[in-house]
Design a protein around this motif. Structure first.
Motif, PDB file in Angstrom:
ATOM      1  N   GLN A  39     -25.211 -97.745  62.352  1.00  0.00           N
ATOM      2  CA  GLN A  39     -24.616 -98.656  61.286  1.00  0.00           C
ATOM      3  C   GLN A  39     -23.424 -99.416  61.729  1.00  0.00           C
ATOM      4  N   ILE A  40     -23.357-100.648  61.918  1.00  0.00           N
ATOM      5  CA  ILE A  40     -22.071-101.438  62.318  1.00  0.00           C
ATOM      6  C   ILE A  40     -21.316-102.066  61.033  1.00  0.00           C
ATOM      7  N   SER A  41     -20.443-101.770  60.928  1.00  0.00           N
ATOM      8  CA  SER A  41     -19.748-102.541  59.723  1.00  0.00           C
ATOM      9  C   SER A  41     -18.539-103.420  60.082  1.00  0.00           C
TER      10      SER A  41
ATOM     11  N   GLU B 232     -26.124-106.542  68.505  1.00  0.00           N
ATOM     12  CA  GLU B 232     -25.405-105.459  68.931  1.00  0.00           C
ATOM     13  C   GLU B 232     -25.809-104.251  68.490  1.00  0.00           C
TER      14      GLU B 232
ATOM     15  N   ILE C 292     -27.313-101.379  71.010  1.00  0.00           N
ATOM     16  CA  ILE C 292     -26.883 -99.914  71.069  1.00  0.00           C
ATOM     17  C   ILE C 292     -27.915 -98.815  70.897  1.00  0.00           C
TER      18      ILE C 292
ATOM     19  N   ILE D 181     -17.109 -94.197  55.340  1.00  0.00           N
ATOM     20  CA  ILE D 181     -17.464 -95.668  55.752  1.00  0.00           C
ATOM     21  C   ILE D 181     -17.380 -95.352  57.612  1.00  0.00           C
ATOM     22  N   GLN D 182     -18.286 -96.139  58.089  1.00  0.00           N
ATOM     23  CA  GLN D 182     -18.145 -95.832  59.453  1.00  0.00           C
ATOM     24  C   GLN D 182     -18.104 -97.509  60.318  1.00  0.00           C
ATOM     25  N   ILE D 183     -17.622 -97.438  61.176  1.00  0.00           N
ATOM     26  CA  ILE D 183     -17.344 -98.668  61.961  1.00  0.00           C
ATOM     27  C   ILE D 183     -17.566 -98.338  63.267  1.00  0.00           C
ATOM     28  N   SER D 184     -18.763 -98.959  63.869  1.00  0.00           N
ATOM     29  CA  SER D 184     -19.081 -98.839  65.234  1.00  0.00           C
ATOM     30  C   SER D 184     -18.976-100.201  66.169  1.00  0.00           C
ATOM     31  N   ARG D 185     -18.434 -99.931  67.405  1.00  0.00           N
ATOM     32  CA  ARG D 185     -18.658-101.328  68.154  1.00  0.00           C
ATOM     33  C   ARG D 185     -18.620-100.616  69.583  1.00  0.00           C
ATOM     34  N   ILE D 186     -19.153-101.673  70.513  1.00  0.00           N
ATOM     35  CA  ILE D 186     -19.091-101.170  71.852  1.00  0.00           C
ATOM     36  C   ILE D 186     -17.760-101.678  72.600  1.00  0.00           C
TER      37      ILE D 186
ATOM     38  N   VAL E 163     -19.358 -96.728  73.066  1.00  0.00           N
ATOM     39  CA  VAL E 163     -19.539 -96.952  71.436  1.00  0.00           C
ATOM     40  C   VAL E 163     -18.313 -96.208  70.788  1.00  0.00           C
TER      41      VAL E 163
ATOM     42  N   HIS F 131     -17.115 -94.879  67.563  1.00  0.00           N
ATOM     43  CA  HIS F 131     -17.461 -94.475  66.062  1.00  0.00           C
ATOM     44  C   HIS F 131     -16.368 -94.280  65.200  1.00  0.00           C
TER      45      HIS F 131
ATOM     46  N   GLU G 275     -19.024 -92.515  72.218  1.00  0.00           N
ATOM     47  CA  GLU G 275     -20.318 -92.052  72.507  1.00  0.00           C
ATOM     48  C   GLU G 275     -20.602 -92.865  73.886  1.00  0.00           C
TER      49      GLU G 275
END
Lengths: 339, 339, 339
Positions: A13-15, A40, A44, C12-17, C79, C81, C103
């Protein structure tokens, strides 16, 4: 156990909060912002899955996106939750299904805004033209695999069809002859967004100049196909303010080449959509000079521009005048320094 | 005392590390990045100065940039120091001189890369069409004021000249008739930068889709001049990878309008400059559907597209087919839900 | 049931490359990028929580960040997280604890890179100077509440202390001698734009922290001219909100060097141009610790700072005190883990 592993491996999950730059002036988030987040998340999860068994390292390249509907608009300040899950794998493809929810963190309201299906293939990191095998996923129910296979076959057919169509596209080439003015001529459109503007809602002059330099650089790169850098910019006048939400059309054309430089004329035209009463107008124009550099940052020779019309020849002569004038000026300055 | 006050008021420095997105593939910082920083420093210092006396609040709007030379290229990882100083004020104008230094923070080496002169006018925050008076600065030496006045008179003359020229520009209008296909047709070019790419040097599919949505949105806005949002995107196939450093040309044209929606066809063509052996190719194409919304987010009627050629009529009929098909599909889904 | 609700509400989880622009030239992600993501997650979860009961709508403003250690560096292509959870609420404050995992999606390797604790207060949307009450959370175990209360009391005391301490700093004149404080001292200015702000027009705390990390990084690089990364950030207090359109001046100076680390003090001063009635004020200050890494990501020796004034010597001794204290604390934690 198998199911649990599949789910934990195959979900992400991306937020992110939606910002002014993600939306139009009315505050509605651009579809493109959401499509980018969807891809994106898909990239991933499928790259992670394709590397989940030992063997050659790879990355997942997007092969196809199925038809996507935007069920309800999203607004600035809402949180976009993009969750992706792998729902099918064939020998060489991964199917990812993505849901997008918009959450209003003030009211707690949540709504579905999108559902998308993406197809990826695994490409070797060592040889990006080599397609690798995809590890299979485990299905909870037999029907999931069967339905996935049907979707796979259907999209495969459509991909083949469009591949055939695309391969046969003849691109409309305005001027096929290299080094002509028409060959390198370029233009871009830019929507003036919130981050381009002062707090009072007018585009920073620097934003316009950056777009002008970008177009000039692309013209220069198209002409000489090497590493090019800006050498100088002529005086630029800004006669009218540019409002937030306007669309800039920035166009550039080659006017003159010397042995080691190119002169490019750039125009900025503005469509002020937010203001109905006003038509399109020219906001600025300028001459940019670019040089081409080799790896040691030394200037390279520039191919001579090929002129086709009387207009082009006239502009070339004018450019030559500016070139000789600024060369003479530099010479005078050098002399006064060394006296 | 006066001098000290002038200097502390009238000097500012902006510093920032140059990042991969600020530069081309060879690592040379784009002239546009530097121009943007120059104008940011100029805007801050002149806005601050124009508000330094009590009275009506204002902001400084860029009126003119003098010819600028890029003395030496800047590289990724260097720190750009942009220092701006007010060097002259007339009744309504501020002259700002800006120096740009590149510092290699590893070796400590510093070099001058730019010198620029910018002219600003003060506009009232309450009424942005009202030009306000500029507080005078104090000069250390009499000659500074005299030389500034000469520069002021010279640029004033040139501004008047170009204003006259710009006001008389007749913009090349391809198709002046509103609601035709030619009227709203748009295209943009986008240089694929490092942040657009995977660590392996290929553009994320999401970057391409975002650019496609942007062009489609501008076509839709040009056609109906209202608040428009993406309603759906057709399946998109990506047959070929797009390398870092390529230039995307993304073009859009209106194909079909129903009462409340517009269909826009979008093409992505790629110039792979980094790869000499390959010519321009088509990377993707898709149909985007947009709707127009009022302030309560309800759909508004869309102006009917005016068709001019047989080709346009053929594409309209094809679009109508896709529209009716997807409408029927939605109807079927609704029925199955309510059964 | 209560626990379940608490967990789903409070996580809450925010993920991004991580992209090239998130990192330095050696490919190590800037501490500032991570701090910004941490604060985004914290802001979302606490704003959501504070609006979870009916009543006046509010947003959560960052009041304080506890000392944060960067356990291991993150790289481009990994990534991030960032998961946030509400761990304590007082009448007017929310405590958020955040974990950051990196990750590697190619190898599947995951490592903890950060743990952070943030404190927020709820401000009314109608009147941003009004602090609202925070709905209480449900604890699974009684001790959780008691421990939270202790943390709350401790930080409250420290916040009061630094509020008192915030004073004027005069940065010394640049000193050309390498390894002196004057040699590496740096500052940048940043115009707070729309995308830096909440929908209510105040800068996200993460934006300020990112700028602080950037300046500290430049000071560190100037001092030791190698690849440097953030090792830890001291507690930061945010005593005043920063409005959109303000100009931040962020300055940093070296205070202490050990064999393998540098401590840099960073100040944030704000010019609220948009608000006539208010003068320049100090918004935050903090100590950043940086280490220098070789190509194998092992710590390198750091050149000893050369002290020139009594003030610098005093600050060095204070820095040494903080260094020895945090070293002792780490030792205690290690011992308790291995007992």
């Amino acid at each position: 156990m198998a199911v649990r592993k599949t789910l934990s491996m195959a979900a992400i999950q991306i937020s992110r909060i939606m910002r002014p730059d993600d939306a139009n002036i009315a505050g509605n988030v651009h579809g493109g912002t959401i499509l980018k987040m969807i891809e994106e998340a898909g990239g991933i999860i499928s790259t992670r899955h394709c590397n989940s068994k030992s063997g050659e390292r790879c990355f997942a390249a997007l092969a196809r996106v199925e038809r996507t509907d935007f069920v309800s608009p999203m607004s600035i300040g809402e949180v976009a939750h993009v969750s992706a899950e792998i729902t099918y794998t064939s020998k060489h493809s991964v199917e990812v299904q993505v849901n997008v929810m918009a959450e209003n963190i003030l009211t707690g309201a949540k709504k579905l805004t999108n559902r998308a299906t993406l197809w990826y293939v695994a490409l070797s990191l060592k040889n990006v033209d080599k397609i690798l095998e995809v590890p299979p996923i485990t299905y909870e129910r037999k029907e999931q695999e069967e339905e996935g296979k049907k979707r796979y076959e259907a999209q495969k057919l459509e991909r083949l069809e469009t591949k055939h169509k695309v391969d046969n596209v003849i691109l409309p080439i305005v001027n096929p002859e290299p080094h002509t003015v028409g060959y390198s001529q370029s233009s871009l459109i830019h929507l003036v967004g919130p981050s381009d503007c002062t707090p009072h809602g007018f585009a920073h002059g620097g934003v316009t100049m950056k777009a002008m330099d970008e177009v000039a650089g692309i013209v220069a790169a198209r002409h000489c196909k090497t590493n090019i850098v800006t050498a100088s910019v002529d005086a630029i006048n800004f006669h009218r303010k540019i409002k937030k939400g306007s669309v800039l059309t920035v166009s550039g054309r080659l006017t003159f080449t010397s042995n080691k430089s190119m002169e490019i004329e750039v125009f900025v035209d503005v469509d002020p959509f937010v203001d109905d009463t006003q038509g399109r107008y020219r906001a600025a124009s300028a001459f940019f000079t670019f040089v081409s550099l080799n790896k040691e940052a030394k200037p390279l020779p520039v191919p001579q521009v090929v002129l086709k019309s009387e207009e082009e020849k006239k502009r070339f002569e004018e450019g030559k005048g500016r070139y000789l004038q600024s060369k003479a000026k530099r010479q005078t300055e050098m002399n006064s320094l060394t006296q």
